[in-house]
Design a protein around this motif. Structure first.
Motif, PDB file in Angstrom:
ATOM      1  N   ALA A 202      49.035  29.883   1.306  1.00 50.88           N
ATOM      2  CA  ALA A 202      48.554  28.883   0.350  1.00 50.88           C
ATOM      3  C   ALA A 202      47.157  28.392   0.729  1.00 50.88           C
ATOM      4  N   VAL A 203      46.880  28.310   2.009  1.00 49.72           N
ATOM      5  CA  VAL A 203      45.569  27.873   2.488  1.00 49.72           C
ATOM      6  C   VAL A 203      44.526  28.954   2.226  1.00 49.72           C
ATOM      7  N   VAL A 204      44.893  30.199   2.477  1.00 48.14           N
ATOM      8  CA  VAL A 204      43.985  31.318   2.192  1.00 48.14           C
ATOM      9  C   VAL A 204      43.616  31.306   0.706  1.00 48.14           C
ATOM     10  N   GLY A 205      44.610  31.091  -0.138  1.00 52.26           N
ATOM     11  CA  GLY A 205      44.367  31.035  -1.580  1.00 52.26           C
ATOM     12  C   GLY A 205      43.446  29.895  -1.963  1.00 52.26           C
ATOM     13  N   LEU A 206      43.671  28.713  -1.397  1.00 50.75           N
ATOM     14  CA  LEU A 206      42.828  27.552  -1.672  1.00 50.75           C
ATOM     15  C   LEU A 206      41.389  27.835  -1.260  1.00 50.75           C
ATOM     16  N   ARG A 207      41.206  28.308  -0.041  1.00 50.30           N
ATOM     17  CA  ARG A 207      39.851  28.579   0.450  1.00 50.30           C
ATOM     18  C   ARG A 207      39.165  29.638  -0.408  1.00 50.30           C
ATOM     19  N   HIS A 208      39.899  30.658  -0.782  1.00 47.60           N
ATOM     20  CA  HIS A 208      39.330  31.715  -1.627  1.00 47.60           C
ATOM     21  C   HIS A 208      38.873  31.156  -2.977  1.00 47.60           C
ATOM     22  N   ARG A 209      39.703  30.345  -3.592  1.00 46.89           N
ATOM     23  CA  ARG A 209      39.355  29.789  -4.913  1.00 46.89           C
ATOM     24  C   ARG A 209      38.165  28.845  -4.819  1.00 46.89           C
ATOM     25  N   ILE A 210      38.072  28.075  -3.746  1.00 45.51           N
ATOM     26  CA  ILE A 210      36.908  27.204  -3.573  1.00 45.51           C
ATOM     27  C   ILE A 210      35.655  28.043  -3.356  1.00 45.51           C
ATOM     28  N   ASN A 211      35.752  29.049  -2.496  1.00 48.13           N
ATOM     29  CA  ASN A 211      34.596  29.919  -2.248  1.00 48.13           C
ATOM     30  C   ASN A 211      34.145  30.635  -3.510  1.00 48.13           C
ATOM     31  N   ALA A 212      35.061  31.021  -4.370  1.00 51.64           N
ATOM     32  CA  ALA A 212      34.734  31.769  -5.584  1.00 51.64           C
ATOM     33  C   ALA A 212      34.146  30.868  -6.671  1.00 51.64           C
ATOM     34  N   ALA A 213      34.351  29.564  -6.551  1.00 49.70           N
ATOM     35  CA  ALA A 213      33.868  28.624  -7.567  1.00 49.70           C
ATOM     36  C   ALA A 213      32.423  28.231  -7.272  1.00 49.70           C
ATOM     37  N   ASP A 214      31.696  27.958  -8.340  1.00 51.50           N
ATOM     38  CA  ASP A 214      30.333  27.451  -8.185  1.00 51.50           C
ATOM     39  C   ASP A 214      30.337  25.980  -7.800  1.00 51.50           C
ATOM     40  N   GLY A 215      31.406  25.268  -8.169  1.00 48.70           N
ATOM     41  CA  GLY A 215      31.506  23.847  -7.863  1.00 48.70           C
ATOM     42  C   GLY A 215      32.926  23.367  -8.026  1.00 48.70           C
TER      43      GLY A 215
ATOM     44  N   ILE B 179      50.471  23.445  -0.124  1.00 48.78           N
ATOM     45  CA  ILE B 179      49.650  23.390   1.087  1.00 48.78           C
ATOM     46  C   ILE B 179      50.431  22.665   2.185  1.00 48.78           C
ATOM     47  N   PRO B 180      50.658  23.326   3.325  1.00 50.25           N
ATOM     48  CA  PRO B 180      51.395  22.661   4.404  1.00 50.25           C
ATOM     49  C   PRO B 180      50.520  21.614   5.102  1.00 50.25           C
ATOM     50  N   PRO B 181      51.137  20.720   5.863  1.00 52.02           N
ATOM     51  CA  PRO B 181      50.332  19.756   6.631  1.00 52.02           C
ATOM     52  C   PRO B 181      49.356  20.498   7.555  1.00 52.02           C
ATOM     53  N   TYR B 182      48.132  19.949   7.664  1.00 45.95           N
ATOM     54  CA  TYR B 182      47.138  20.627   8.499  1.00 45.95           C
ATOM     55  C   TYR B 182      47.628  20.707   9.934  1.00 45.95           C
ATOM     56  N   ASP B 183      47.464  21.894  10.527  1.00 44.00           N
ATOM     57  CA  ASP B 183      47.872  22.144  11.915  1.00 44.00           C
ATOM     58  C   ASP B 183      46.884  23.140  12.492  1.00 44.00           C
ATOM     59  N   SER B 184      46.032  22.673  13.387  1.00 44.53           N
ATOM     60  CA  SER B 184      45.008  23.565  13.947  1.00 44.53           C
ATOM     61  C   SER B 184      45.615  24.696  14.772  1.00 44.53           C
ATOM     62  N   ASP B 185      46.876  24.548  15.197  1.00 44.65           N
ATOM     63  CA  ASP B 185      47.529  25.632  15.930  1.00 44.65           C
ATOM     64  C   ASP B 185      47.772  26.848  15.050  1.00 44.65           C
ATOM     65  N   VAL B 186      47.917  26.643  13.748  1.00 45.81           N
ATOM     66  CA  VAL B 186      48.142  27.794  12.855  1.00 45.81           C
ATOM     67  C   VAL B 186      46.911  28.111  12.003  1.00 45.81           C
ATOM     68  N   ASP B 187      45.841  27.351  12.217  1.00 46.47           N
ATOM     69  CA  ASP B 187      44.590  27.639  11.512  1.00 46.47           C
ATOM     70  C   ASP B 187      43.789  28.607  12.375  1.00 46.47           C
ATOM     71  N   ASN B 188      44.218  29.855  12.301  1.00 48.08           N
ATOM     72  CA  ASN B 188      43.617  30.893  13.127  1.00 48.08           C
ATOM     73  C   ASN B 188      43.300  32.103  12.254  1.00 48.08           C
ATOM     74  N   ASP B 189      43.452  33.298  12.779  1.00 48.58           N
ATOM     75  CA  ASP B 189      43.152  34.513  12.019  1.00 48.58           C
ATOM     76  C   ASP B 189      44.091  34.724  10.835  1.00 48.58           C
ATOM     77  N   THR B 190      45.265  34.127  10.886  1.00 49.71           N
ATOM     78  CA  THR B 190      46.220  34.279   9.782  1.00 49.71           C
ATOM     79  C   THR B 190      46.767  32.904   9.360  1.00 49.71           C
ATOM     80  N   PRO B 191      45.945  32.094   8.690  1.00 45.99           N
ATOM     81  CA  PRO B 191      46.440  30.801   8.215  1.00 45.99           C
ATOM     82  C   PRO B 191      47.477  31.006   7.118  1.00 45.99           C
ATOM     83  N   PRO B 192      48.219  29.975   6.763  1.00 43.81           N
ATOM     84  CA  PRO B 192      49.232  30.101   5.708  1.00 43.81           C
ATOM     85  C   PRO B 192      48.626  30.638   4.406  1.00 43.81           C
TER      86      PRO B 192
END
Length: 187
Positions: free
Chosen positions: A60-73, A45-58
């Motif tokens: 690794a971040v897409v993967g993290l968010r997907h895995r959290i969303n897919a988990a019940d907890g 996971i790269p350092p958080y940067d709101s300039d790249v947190d847009n329609d195409t985030p890194p």
């Protein structure tokens, strides 16, 4: 309890981390009907940067968010560095908390634990996480609390949790997480 999928995150990058061992123990000692999956991409996971947190985030971040969303907890095992949360864990959670509308952490049931070789465990780091999760509107399990102090006495050299009292507390925490997930499900 319906089948539950829990994503477990260790806040440590260290190979022989007690917190990574705690995540593995959660997988091993999970109650029936609960599957604990280990997230091991924290280093990517790269350092958080709101300039790249847009329609195409890194990716690794897409993967993290997907895995959290897919988990019940979530089950988070955190070390304590300088009385606080390790930077790599805080950084990953900052990415997961964005965007504020539709955050993967909003309403997510979360259990927090930690292991440390010191006499105080990870009390302050866990408190800091709980405070952060107020902002993200996550549903953090209140009790039982699991702060494993003198962790080197509770894990064997292979990283297996061997202390029966600690195993019991871990199982009770996972049961409480399952109850939190069930309470958060739509009727």
């Amino acid at each position: 309890m319906a089948d539950l999928k829990i994503l477990a995150v260790s806040g440590s990058l260290r190979t022989a981390s007690f917190n990574s061992a705690l995540v593995r123990a959660a997988r091993k000692h999970a109650p029936g009907g609960m599957t604990v999956e280990v997230y091991d991409g924290l280093r990517d996971i790269p350092p958080y940067d709101s300039d790249v947190d847009n329609d195409t985030p890194p990716a690794a971040v897409v993967g993290l968010r997907h895995r959290i969303n897919a988990a019940d907890g979530l089950f988070i095992a955190t070390p304590e560095y300088n009385y606080g949360i390790p930077g790599v864990l805080k950084n990953a959670l900052d990415w997961a908390s964005c965007p504020a509308v539709g955050s993967s952490l909003a309403g997510k049931p979360i259990a927090v634990a930690g292991a440390s070789p010191t006499n105080f465990g990870t009390v302050r780091a866990q408190l800091a996480l709980r405070q952060m999760f107020l902002w993200t509107d996550s549903r953090v399990v209140g009790k039982p609390e699991l702060q494993i102090f003198r962790a080197h006495e509770r894990f064997d050299e292979a990283g297996n949790l061997t202390d029966e009292t600690t195993i019991d507390l871990l199982q009770r925490l996972l049961d409480a997480l399952a109850a939190q997930v069930d309470a958060c499900r739509p009727s």
